[in-house]
Scaffold this active site. Sequence first.
Site, short mmCIF file in Angstrom:
data_model
loop_
_atom_site.label_atom_id
_atom_site.label_comp_id
_atom_site.label_asym_id
_atom_site.label_seq_id
_atom_site.Cartn_x
_atom_site.Cartn_y
_atom_site.Cartn_z
N ASP A 130 0.86 -1.19 0.00
CA ASP A 130 0.00 0.00 0.00
C ASP A 130 0.90 1.25 0.00
O ASP A 130 1.88 1.31 0.75
CB ASP A 130 -0.86 -0.04 1.27
N HIS A 131 0.58 2.23 -0.83
CA HIS A 131 1.29 3.51 -0.87
C HIS A 131 2.82 3.41 -0.91
O HIS A 131 3.51 3.98 -0.04
CB HIS A 131 0.87 4.42 0.29
N HIS A 171 -7.57 9.56 4.42
CA HIS A 171 -7.25 8.46 5.33
C HIS A 171 -7.60 8.84 6.77
O HIS A 171 -7.59 10.01 7.13
CB HIS A 171 -5.75 8.14 5.26
N THR A 210 -9.08 2.02 8.83
CA THR A 210 -9.55 2.67 10.06
C THR A 210 -10.68 1.91 10.76
O THR A 210 -10.66 1.77 11.99
CB THR A 210 -10.02 4.11 9.72
N ASP A 217 2.56 5.18 -5.33
CA ASP A 217 1.83 6.43 -5.12
C ASP A 217 2.73 7.59 -5.52
O ASP A 217 3.37 8.22 -4.68
CB ASP A 217 1.38 6.56 -3.66
N HIS A 228 -9.60 4.79 -2.07
CA HIS A 228 -8.85 4.83 -0.81
C HIS A 228 -9.70 5.54 0.24
O HIS A 228 -10.71 6.15 -0.09
CB HIS A 228 -7.54 5.59 -1.00
P1 13P Z 1 -9.23 4.36 5.82
O1 13P Z 1 -8.36 5.19 6.74
O2 13P Z 1 -10.49 5.08 5.44
O3 13P Z 1 -9.52 3.01 6.37
O4 13P Z 1 -8.43 4.15 4.46
C1 13P Z 1 -7.40 3.20 4.37
C2 13P Z 1 -6.65 3.33 3.09
O5 13P Z 1 -7.07 3.97 2.13
C3 13P Z 1 -5.36 2.60 2.98
O6 13P Z 1 -4.63 2.94 1.84
#
Ligand code: 13P
Length: 349
Positions: free
Chosen positions: A83-84, A189, A269, A105, A223
């Site tokens: 991720d990212h 996020h 989250t 990203d 995201h």
């Molecule tokens: P949330 O913080 O809304 O869960 O998003 C997580 C996310 O986009 C991880 O890349």
Amino acid sequence: MPLVSMRQLLDEAAKGGYGVGAFNVNDMEQIQAIMGAAKETNSPVVIQASRGARAFAQDRYLFHLILAAAELNPEIPIAMHQDHGNSFETCKSAIELGYTSVMMDGSLKEDGKTPATFEENVAVTKKVVDFAHERGVTVEGEIGVLGGVEDGHGAGGTGLEHITDPDQAVEFAELTGVDALAIAIGTSHGAYKFTKKPDGSVLKMDVLIAIHKRLPNTHLVMHGSSSVPKDLQDVINEYGGKLKETWGVPVEEIQLGIRNGVRKINVDTDNRLAMTGAIRKVLWTQPEKFDPRDYMKPAREAMQKVVALRMKQFGQAGHAGDYKPIAITEIAKGYKDGSLVTKPLVAAR
Ligand code: 13P
């Protein structure tokens, strides 16, 4: 089942008209919660790790935990995703470790904070695509900039500052050949996304629909897609927490996205909230407890419940057995001989 290419997983989701939740992990309990939910609902799944997660858990631990998940659940297709990624080097290290998918990203510079130019984004993403596709690994790119900060990565702000321009999205997808495209539509996020239930002034579903019309064959990624449910906030606050009132992305908006090309939905989250609430409850109501299992077990159960619900809501439930995994080496051949099209305008012809 061996780990599968995220491209295969998302291509199948597109065929079936459903979305796939991509859930962030840092530890064993979170991986077990996701696999419990995937088993319970018979769902294919993306398990993803941020740079922060890789540093927290250490690469080899996290990698082998996810391999254990694949070994113990042979009927579940799992894509392992970075991720990212903030640079070519981060993505390269994930690919060399065995991840079957990476996100470059390039919407932010390597510091993970400063917005990059379109040209910088195209250059670094294309470099990752060339390296990854040669090895059969999927690439997600990002155009536009999300709000908020996650694990130290992010431009901050509300999410309304750098909404994706549909023309740029088309150009970016065409120039880079990414398999999946994250777009900025006002989400951010973390827990504090919106100060009231979001409407079209802050959550730009119209932009998402416009992009899908222009790029009907590109897998879109949402995201910042936690819904931040009130009941999860309440548990935390009831047992000594201090969360301020907040709103996330309503599930019905995500479902609208899925009807308009969204195939990957990132959720972190909500799972953090569920685990923290469960842990707080045990420690607050039974202060004599000190065995970590006494609070980690309810935490894992609480996360599994949220993930299973999202799997049903996103539509991936019931689809684990729809297909057989294609070996990553075969996927690499598909990129090379052009049978796996990555140029959206070619695909649209
Ligand atoms: P949330 O913080 O809304 O869960 O998003 C997580 C996310 O986009 C991880 O890349």
